[in-house]
Write an enzyme that holds these catalytic residues in place. Structure first.
Site, short mmCIF file in Angstrom:
data_model
loop_
_atom_site.label_atom_id
_atom_site.label_comp_id
_atom_site.label_asym_id
_atom_site.label_seq_id
_atom_site.Cartn_x
_atom_site.Cartn_y
_atom_site.Cartn_z
N GLY A 36 35.68 54.25 53.43
CA GLY A 36 36.70 53.50 54.14
C GLY A 36 36.18 52.34 54.97
CE1 TYR A 175 19.26 54.45 55.22
CE2 TYR A 175 17.71 52.62 55.13
CZ TYR A 175 18.92 53.19 54.76
OH TYR A 175 19.77 52.52 53.93
CB THR A 177 11.26 59.72 54.80
OG1 THR A 177 10.13 59.17 55.46
CG2 THR A 177 10.90 61.06 54.21
CB ALA A 178 16.45 59.90 53.76
#
Length: 271
Positions: A36, A175, A177-178
Protein backbone atom coordinates in the site's frame (compact mmCIF):
# COMPACT_ATOMS: atom_id res chain seq x y z
CA UNK A 1 17.95 0.52 -1.05
CA UNK A 2 14.30 -0.06 -0.38
CA UNK A 3 10.77 1.20 -0.89
CA UNK A 4 8.96 3.71 1.26
CA UNK A 5 5.93 5.90 1.68
CA UNK A 6 4.28 7.84 -1.09
CA UNK A 7 2.15 7.01 -4.10
CA UNK A 8 2.16 9.91 -6.55
CA UNK A 9 -0.18 9.97 -9.53
CA UNK A 10 2.66 10.88 -11.88
CA UNK A 11 6.43 10.89 -11.74
CA UNK A 12 8.25 13.43 -13.87
CA UNK A 13 5.39 13.37 -16.37
CA UNK A 14 5.77 9.65 -17.12
CA UNK A 15 2.84 7.21 -17.02
CA UNK A 16 2.81 4.99 -13.97
CA UNK A 17 1.95 1.63 -15.48
CA UNK A 18 3.58 -0.57 -18.04
CA UNK A 19 1.80 -0.79 -21.39
CA UNK A 20 2.56 -4.50 -21.64
CA UNK A 21 -0.20 -7.05 -21.08
CA UNK A 22 0.40 -10.37 -19.38
CA UNK A 23 -2.90 -12.06 -20.16
CA UNK A 24 -2.35 -15.04 -17.86
CA UNK A 25 -2.35 -12.67 -14.86
CA UNK A 26 -6.02 -11.85 -15.43
CA UNK A 27 -7.91 -13.43 -12.54
CA UNK A 28 -4.68 -14.52 -10.80
CA UNK A 29 -4.58 -14.51 -7.01
CA UNK A 30 -1.73 -12.18 -5.98
CA UNK A 31 -0.48 -11.50 -2.45
CA UNK A 32 1.89 -8.57 -1.81
CA UNK A 33 3.57 -7.61 1.44
CA UNK A 34 3.82 -3.85 1.95
CA UNK A 35 1.50 -3.33 -1.00
CA UNK A 36 0.00 0.00 0.00
CA UNK A 37 2.98 2.36 -0.09
CA UNK A 38 6.28 2.95 -1.85
CA UNK A 39 7.18 0.42 -4.52
CA UNK A 40 4.51 -1.92 -3.18
CA UNK A 41 1.70 0.50 -4.07
CA UNK A 42 2.90 0.60 -7.67
CA UNK A 43 3.00 -3.21 -7.70
CA UNK A 44 -0.59 -3.40 -6.45
CA UNK A 45 -1.65 -0.91 -9.11
CA UNK A 46 0.26 -2.82 -11.79
CA UNK A 47 -1.29 -6.19 -10.96
CA UNK A 48 -4.78 -4.69 -10.76
CA UNK A 49 -4.23 -3.19 -14.22
CA UNK A 50 -3.52 -6.70 -15.50
CA UNK A 51 -6.87 -7.91 -14.13
CA UNK A 52 -5.40 -9.80 -11.16
CA UNK A 53 -7.11 -10.16 -7.80
CA UNK A 54 -4.76 -8.52 -5.34
CA UNK A 55 -4.52 -8.85 -1.57
CA UNK A 56 -1.87 -6.95 0.35
CA UNK A 57 -0.72 -6.50 3.91
CA UNK A 58 0.67 -3.43 5.56
CA UNK A 59 1.11 -2.15 9.11
CA UNK A 60 -0.13 1.38 8.47
CA UNK A 61 -3.62 2.31 7.32
CA UNK A 62 -4.06 2.06 3.55
CA UNK A 63 -7.79 2.69 3.17
CA UNK A 64 -7.23 5.87 1.16
CA UNK A 65 -5.03 3.97 -1.28
CA UNK A 66 -7.62 1.18 -1.52
CA UNK A 67 -10.31 3.73 -2.39
CA UNK A 68 -8.02 5.24 -5.05
CA UNK A 69 -7.45 1.82 -6.61
CA UNK A 70 -11.18 1.01 -6.54
CA UNK A 71 -11.94 4.25 -8.39
CA UNK A 72 -9.16 3.66 -10.92
CA UNK A 73 -9.74 -0.02 -11.67
CA UNK A 74 -13.38 -0.56 -10.77
CA UNK A 75 -12.50 -2.98 -7.99
CA UNK A 76 -10.55 -2.76 -4.79
CA UNK A 77 -7.58 -4.76 -3.57
CA UNK A 78 -8.08 -6.66 -0.33
CA UNK A 79 -6.19 -4.77 2.38
CA UNK A 80 -5.30 -6.65 5.57
CA UNK A 81 -3.56 -4.93 8.46
CA UNK A 82 -0.46 -6.86 9.46
CA UNK A 83 2.96 -6.45 11.01
CA UNK A 84 4.86 -9.04 8.99
CA UNK A 85 7.10 -9.85 11.95
CA UNK A 86 3.98 -11.43 13.52
CA UNK A 87 4.21 -14.70 11.61
CA UNK A 88 0.92 -16.08 12.92
CA UNK A 89 -0.89 -12.96 11.69
CA UNK A 90 0.94 -13.06 8.35
CA UNK A 91 -0.14 -16.67 7.80
CA UNK A 92 -3.71 -15.79 8.79
CA UNK A 93 -3.75 -12.97 6.23
CA UNK A 94 -2.55 -15.32 3.49
CA UNK A 95 -5.32 -17.75 4.44
CA UNK A 96 -7.86 -14.91 4.30
CA UNK A 97 -6.59 -13.86 0.88
CA UNK A 98 -6.91 -17.43 -0.36
CA UNK A 99 -10.47 -17.62 0.96
CA UNK A 100 -11.31 -14.45 -0.99
CA UNK A 101 -9.39 -15.03 -4.23
CA UNK A 102 -8.41 -18.70 -4.35
CA UNK A 103 -4.94 -20.16 -3.82
CA UNK A 104 -2.20 -17.54 -4.09
CA UNK A 105 -0.46 -18.14 -7.41
CA UNK A 106 1.82 -15.08 -7.22
CA UNK A 107 3.48 -14.11 -3.94
CA UNK A 108 5.46 -10.87 -3.86
CA UNK A 109 7.62 -10.50 -0.76
CA UNK A 110 8.20 -6.76 -1.02
CA UNK A 111 8.04 -5.26 2.48
CA UNK A 112 11.43 -4.34 3.94
CA UNK A 113 13.13 -1.81 6.19
CA UNK A 114 16.55 -0.41 5.33
CA UNK A 115 17.07 1.68 8.46
CA UNK A 116 20.63 3.00 8.50
CA UNK A 117 22.99 1.78 11.21
CA UNK A 118 26.62 1.06 11.99
CA UNK A 119 27.96 -2.28 13.18
CA UNK A 120 29.03 -0.91 16.55
CA UNK A 121 25.59 0.37 17.46
CA UNK A 122 23.73 -2.86 16.59
CA UNK A 123 22.17 -4.59 19.59
CA UNK A 124 20.90 -8.16 19.62
CA UNK A 125 17.36 -6.79 19.67
CA UNK A 126 17.97 -4.60 16.62
CA UNK A 127 19.59 -7.49 14.75
CA UNK A 128 16.63 -9.78 15.43
CA UNK A 129 14.18 -7.04 14.41
CA UNK A 130 15.99 -6.42 11.12
CA UNK A 131 16.17 -10.10 10.22
CA UNK A 132 12.52 -10.60 11.21
CA UNK A 133 11.36 -7.93 8.76
CA UNK A 134 13.86 -8.44 5.96
CA UNK A 135 14.30 -12.22 5.87
CA UNK A 136 12.28 -14.28 8.35
CA UNK A 137 8.89 -13.01 7.14
CA UNK A 138 9.86 -13.83 3.56
CA UNK A 139 10.59 -17.44 4.42
CA UNK A 140 7.34 -18.02 6.28
CA UNK A 141 5.26 -16.30 3.61
CA UNK A 142 6.82 -18.67 1.07
CA UNK A 143 6.05 -21.61 3.35
CA UNK A 144 2.42 -20.51 3.71
CA UNK A 145 1.65 -20.37 -0.04
CA UNK A 146 3.33 -23.58 -1.17
CA UNK A 147 0.42 -25.94 -0.51
CA UNK A 148 -2.01 -23.73 -2.42
CA UNK A 149 0.38 -23.27 -5.33
CA UNK A 150 0.95 -27.00 -5.49
CA UNK A 151 -2.80 -27.62 -5.58
CA UNK A 152 -3.18 -24.97 -8.30
CA UNK A 153 -0.55 -26.68 -10.45
CA UNK A 154 2.18 -24.12 -9.87
CA UNK A 155 2.90 -20.53 -9.04
CA UNK A 156 5.49 -17.78 -8.83
CA UNK A 157 7.24 -16.39 -5.77
CA UNK A 158 9.09 -13.09 -6.14
CA UNK A 159 11.41 -12.13 -3.31
CA UNK A 160 12.50 -8.50 -3.37
CA UNK A 161 16.14 -8.05 -2.44
CA UNK A 162 18.47 -5.14 -3.27
CA UNK A 163 21.69 -4.41 -5.08
CA UNK A 164 23.07 -2.98 -1.82
CA UNK A 165 24.68 -6.27 -0.81
CA UNK A 166 26.09 -6.76 -4.31
CA UNK A 167 27.73 -3.34 -4.09
CA UNK A 168 29.18 -4.09 -0.67
CA UNK A 169 27.53 -0.97 0.69
CA UNK A 170 28.27 0.20 4.22
CA UNK A 171 25.71 1.88 6.44
CA UNK A 172 23.24 -0.95 7.05
CA UNK A 173 25.06 -4.28 7.56
CA UNK A 174 22.08 -6.11 9.10
CA UNK A 175 19.99 -5.16 6.06
CA UNK A 176 22.58 -6.22 3.50
CA UNK A 177 23.05 -9.51 5.36
CA UNK A 178 19.33 -10.18 5.00
CA UNK A 179 19.47 -9.18 1.31
CA UNK A 180 22.11 -11.77 0.55
CA UNK A 181 20.17 -14.31 2.60
CA UNK A 182 17.12 -13.70 0.43
CA UNK A 183 19.06 -14.75 -2.64
CA UNK A 184 20.36 -17.90 -0.97
CA UNK A 185 16.86 -18.79 0.21
CA UNK A 186 15.45 -18.09 -3.25
CA UNK A 187 17.85 -20.53 -4.90
CA UNK A 188 17.19 -23.27 -2.33
CA UNK A 189 13.40 -22.94 -2.53
CA UNK A 190 13.54 -22.90 -6.33
CA UNK A 191 15.30 -26.26 -6.21
CA UNK A 192 12.93 -27.68 -3.59
CA UNK A 193 9.66 -26.67 -5.23
CA UNK A 194 10.59 -26.80 -8.91
CA UNK A 195 9.05 -30.28 -9.32
CA UNK A 196 5.71 -28.70 -8.31
CA UNK A 197 6.10 -26.01 -11.00
CA UNK A 198 6.54 -23.40 -8.30
CA UNK A 199 9.08 -20.85 -9.48
CA UNK A 200 11.07 -18.75 -7.01
CA UNK A 201 13.04 -15.73 -8.17
CA UNK A 202 14.57 -12.65 -6.58
CA UNK A 203 14.14 -9.10 -7.84
CA UNK A 204 16.88 -6.65 -6.89
CA UNK A 205 16.12 -2.97 -7.46
CA UNK A 206 18.73 -0.28 -7.43
CA UNK A 207 18.23 3.09 -5.74
CA UNK A 208 14.54 3.70 -6.32
CA UNK A 209 13.61 7.24 -5.39
CA UNK A 210 10.48 6.69 -3.35
CA UNK A 211 9.26 9.54 -1.21
CA UNK A 212 10.78 7.84 1.85
CA UNK A 213 14.20 7.74 0.20
CA UNK A 214 13.93 11.40 -0.78
CA UNK A 215 12.83 12.46 2.67
CA UNK A 216 15.39 10.48 4.65
CA UNK A 217 18.50 9.62 2.66
CA UNK A 218 18.84 11.29 -0.72
CA UNK A 219 21.46 14.04 -0.89
CA UNK A 220 22.59 15.88 -3.99
CA UNK A 221 26.14 14.57 -3.61
CA UNK A 222 25.10 11.00 -2.85
CA UNK A 223 22.70 10.81 -5.76
CA UNK A 224 25.24 12.29 -8.16
CA UNK A 225 27.81 9.71 -7.08
CA UNK A 226 25.33 6.88 -7.55
CA UNK A 227 24.22 8.10 -10.98
CA UNK A 228 27.87 8.22 -11.98
CA UNK A 229 27.99 4.44 -11.38
CA UNK A 230 24.84 3.78 -13.42
CA UNK A 231 25.12 3.00 -17.13
CA UNK A 232 21.75 4.70 -17.65
CA UNK A 233 21.78 8.21 -16.24
CA UNK A 234 18.09 8.51 -15.35
CA UNK A 235 17.03 8.07 -11.72
CA UNK A 236 14.93 5.04 -10.89
CA UNK A 237 11.28 5.61 -10.00
CA UNK A 238 8.95 3.01 -8.41
CA UNK A 239 7.08 2.36 -11.65
CA UNK A 240 10.35 1.22 -13.26
CA UNK A 241 10.20 -1.91 -11.10
CA UNK A 242 6.63 -2.94 -11.99
CA UNK A 243 7.25 -4.49 -15.41
CA UNK A 244 9.97 -6.81 -14.13
CA UNK A 245 7.75 -8.02 -11.31
CA UNK A 246 4.83 -8.67 -13.66
CA UNK A 247 7.18 -10.60 -15.96
CA UNK A 248 8.38 -12.82 -13.11
CA UNK A 249 4.79 -13.46 -11.98
CA UNK A 250 3.54 -14.36 -15.45
CA UNK A 251 4.04 -17.37 -17.68
CA UNK A 252 6.25 -15.19 -19.86
CA UNK A 253 9.01 -16.31 -17.47
CA UNK A 254 7.74 -19.89 -17.04
CA UNK A 255 11.19 -21.49 -17.37
CA UNK A 256 12.96 -18.96 -15.17
CA UNK A 257 13.60 -19.89 -11.54
CA UNK A 258 16.32 -19.57 -8.93
CA UNK A 259 17.48 -16.34 -10.56
CA UNK A 260 17.96 -12.72 -9.55
CA UNK A 261 16.54 -10.05 -11.84
CA UNK A 262 18.38 -6.77 -11.32
CA UNK A 263 16.71 -3.45 -12.23
CA UNK A 264 19.22 -0.77 -11.31
CA UNK A 265 20.08 1.27 -14.39
CA UNK A 266 23.27 -0.71 -14.83
CA UNK A 267 25.19 -0.39 -11.56
CA UNK A 268 26.09 -3.98 -10.73
CA UNK A 269 27.12 -6.79 -13.07
CA UNK A 270 25.70 -10.28 -12.52
CA UNK A 271 26.55 -13.61 -14.11
Amino acid sequence: FSGGQGYPHTVEGKPLMTDHRFHDLEGASVFITGGGSGIGAFLTDGFLAQGANVAFVQRSDATGFVDEMAEKHGRAPLFLTCDITDIARLKACIAEAEAAHGPVTALVNNAANDKRHTTEEVTEEFWDWSQAINLKAYFFACQAVVAGMRAAGGGSIINFSSISYMMGNAGYPAYTTANSGIYGMTRSLAREFGPDRIRVNALAPGWVLTQKQKDMWVTEEGLAAHLDRQCLKDTLAPEDIVGGCLFLASKASKMMTGQSLVIDGGVVVTG
